[in-house]
Enzyme design. Sequence first.
Site, short mmCIF file in Angstrom:
data_model
loop_
_atom_site.label_atom_id
_atom_site.label_comp_id
_atom_site.label_asym_id
_atom_site.label_seq_id
_atom_site.Cartn_x
_atom_site.Cartn_y
_atom_site.Cartn_z
N LYS A 57 48.44 8.74 121.96
CA LYS A 57 47.34 8.14 121.20
C LYS A 57 47.71 6.72 120.75
O LYS A 57 46.92 5.79 120.85
CB LYS A 57 47.10 9.00 119.94
CG LYS A 57 45.76 9.68 119.89
CD LYS A 57 45.55 10.24 118.50
CE LYS A 57 44.93 11.60 118.56
NZ LYS A 57 44.94 12.27 117.25
N PHE A 63 32.72 10.15 104.36
CA PHE A 63 31.45 10.78 104.72
C PHE A 63 30.93 10.33 106.08
O PHE A 63 29.77 10.53 106.41
CB PHE A 63 30.40 10.49 103.65
CG PHE A 63 30.82 10.92 102.27
CD1 PHE A 63 30.72 12.25 101.89
CD2 PHE A 63 31.34 10.01 101.36
CE1 PHE A 63 31.12 12.67 100.63
CE2 PHE A 63 31.74 10.41 100.10
CZ PHE A 63 31.64 11.74 99.73
N CYS A 113 33.65 19.52 111.79
CA CYS A 113 33.52 19.43 110.33
C CYS A 113 32.68 20.53 109.70
O CYS A 113 33.22 21.39 109.02
CB CYS A 113 32.95 18.06 109.96
SG CYS A 113 33.97 16.71 110.57
N PHE A 136 17.82 15.91 108.99
CA PHE A 136 18.58 17.17 109.07
C PHE A 136 17.69 18.39 109.02
O PHE A 136 18.07 19.46 108.57
CB PHE A 136 19.69 17.22 108.00
CG PHE A 136 20.99 16.69 108.55
CD1 PHE A 136 21.09 15.37 108.93
CD2 PHE A 136 22.09 17.52 108.74
CE1 PHE A 136 22.26 14.88 109.49
CE2 PHE A 136 23.26 17.04 109.29
CZ PHE A 136 23.35 15.71 109.67
N THR A 177 39.23 16.07 104.41
CA THR A 177 38.46 17.06 103.66
C THR A 177 39.39 18.21 103.29
O THR A 177 39.92 18.88 104.18
CB THR A 177 37.29 17.57 104.52
OG1 THR A 177 36.50 16.44 104.89
CG2 THR A 177 36.43 18.56 103.76
#
Length: 441
Positions: A37, A155, A269, A258, A124
Site C-alpha cells: 500500500k 463521517f 461500515c 436515504f 469508529t
Amino acid sequence: MTCNIAVFGTGYLGATHAACMAELGHHVIGVDVDASKLAKLESGEVPFYEPGLQEVLQRNIAAGRLRFTSSYQEAASFADIHFLGVGTPQKKGEFAADLTYVDAVIEQLAPLLEKPAVIFGKSTVPVGTAARLAAKARQLAPAGVDVEVAWNPEFLREGFAVQDTLHPDRLVLGIDRDFPGRAEEAARAVYAQLLDEGIPFIVTDLATSELVKTSANAFLATKISFINAMAEVCEAAGADVTVLADAIGHDERIGRKFLNAGVGFGGGCLPKDIRAFMARAGELGADQALTFLREVDDINMRRRARMVELAREACGSLLGARVAVLGAAFKPDSDDVRDSPALNVAGQIQLQGAAVNVYDPKAMDNSRALFPTLGYSTSALDACSGADVVLVLTEWREFKELNPNDLGRVVRQKSLIDGRNCLNPTTWRDAGWTYRGLGRP
Ligand code: UGA
C-alpha cells in the site's frame, strides 16, 4: 498555522485524511504496516477507487507536503499531531468490534513519543474506547512527555471522501474532561480553514463524540431498513415504494435522502457498526435500548433473500439458469465489495445452481479476490449474453444509461429485476422487457 501531522492507517479513511490534511497546507506523513500500500501511495497511486483522491494525493506529494512511511519512529519524531485511522472490523463470529489495530497504534506509538503530542482518534469505536486508549497512552509514553487522546470521528462517505473531508457537514471533537490539554487548540489549528468556512464545530466529551458516530450510522441504517420494510408491505399490497418515498420525503422532518429501497445496505461500515453498537450497549447494560437494531439488520438481510427469490421466480428454477448480475460494489462510485449485497446475492444464486456472470465498472478485481468462483465479464452486454434474467444490484450510472434494445438482443429472456429501483420501468417495458423492482407493482 502549518501543523506537522502523522496519520496512522492508509485505508479509505487514513489515505483520504492524510492527502486532505496536506491539501489544507499541513505537512503530513502517512503511516502503515502494509508495504505494498505504501509503495503505491508513494508513487501517487491510490490503492482503491475513490473519485478525485488521486489528484489530491499527487498534487501534495509533488508539493513536498505529503509522504509515507512504515516507521513509527519517523512519525513520532516528525509530528506532534497524530490521527488514528485504522480499521475496526467485526470480530469473527461475534457482533463486537475488533480493536486490535487501534490498540496496536497506541502501543507502538506512545513509547516512541519525543515531544508533547495529541492523538486524535478517527476510527469508529465502541463508546469507552477513547478513555481507555488515553490511559494506555499516558502509561506508555516516556516520562515527562505529555500525551493526550481526543476523538474526532469521521463521517465521510466512500465515493465522496475528498469532498466530505474538506467540506464536512460538521466537525465533532471529544476531549478528555479529566485531563484537559491542548486538543481543542490543536484541532482548531488543523481545521482552521474549515472553521473559517463556518462549518459547525461541536466540542464535547470523549464518550459523546464516540456515540455521535455510532448513532449517526445507526440512524442511517434504520432509515434504509424503514423504507425497505415499507417495500415489503408495498409488495404485499401492490403499492409502489418509490412513489411512497417521494411523497413522505417531501416532509422536511422526514427528508427524501436515504429512503431508496432496494437490496439494502452493505459496505465496511453500516453493517458492522450497528452490530458493534448492539454489542457495546449489551456490555453497558443498555441492550434493550438497541434491540430494534437487530430488526434493522434482519430487514436488511431479508432484502438479499428476497432478491434471490425474485430471480428464482423469473427463471422458473435456478438450476441450470443463466443469471447476469450488474454491479458488485456495495454502492456506485466505489470498488469496495465488503459485505456487498450485490456480491452476496450473486454468490447465493450461484450456490443454488445457476451460472452467474458479474460485471462491475470498478470492483472486478476485488470481487474476483473475494468470490473467485463466480463468472466475470468485461462489459454489461457480455455479462447479459444468453441470460435468463438480468439483475441490477448496484446503481452505477452506466447501468442507468443501458439501452434496453441493445441488451434485448443478447439475452435469452427479456427479464430484468431492478434491485436498486434505479431504472425507468416504462422505458424497459416499452422495449418488451418484464421489469420488476423491489417494492413496486
Ligand atoms: C457510511 C456513512 O454514510 C458515512 O457517513 C460514514 O462515515 C461511513 O459509513 C463510515 O462509517 O465510515 P458509506 O459506507 O460510504 O458511508 O456508504 P453510504 O453512502 O452510507 O451507503 C451505505 C449503504 O447503504 C450502501 O450499500 C448503499 O447502497 C445503501 N443505501 C444507501 C441504500 O440501500 N439506500 C439508500 O437510500 C442509501
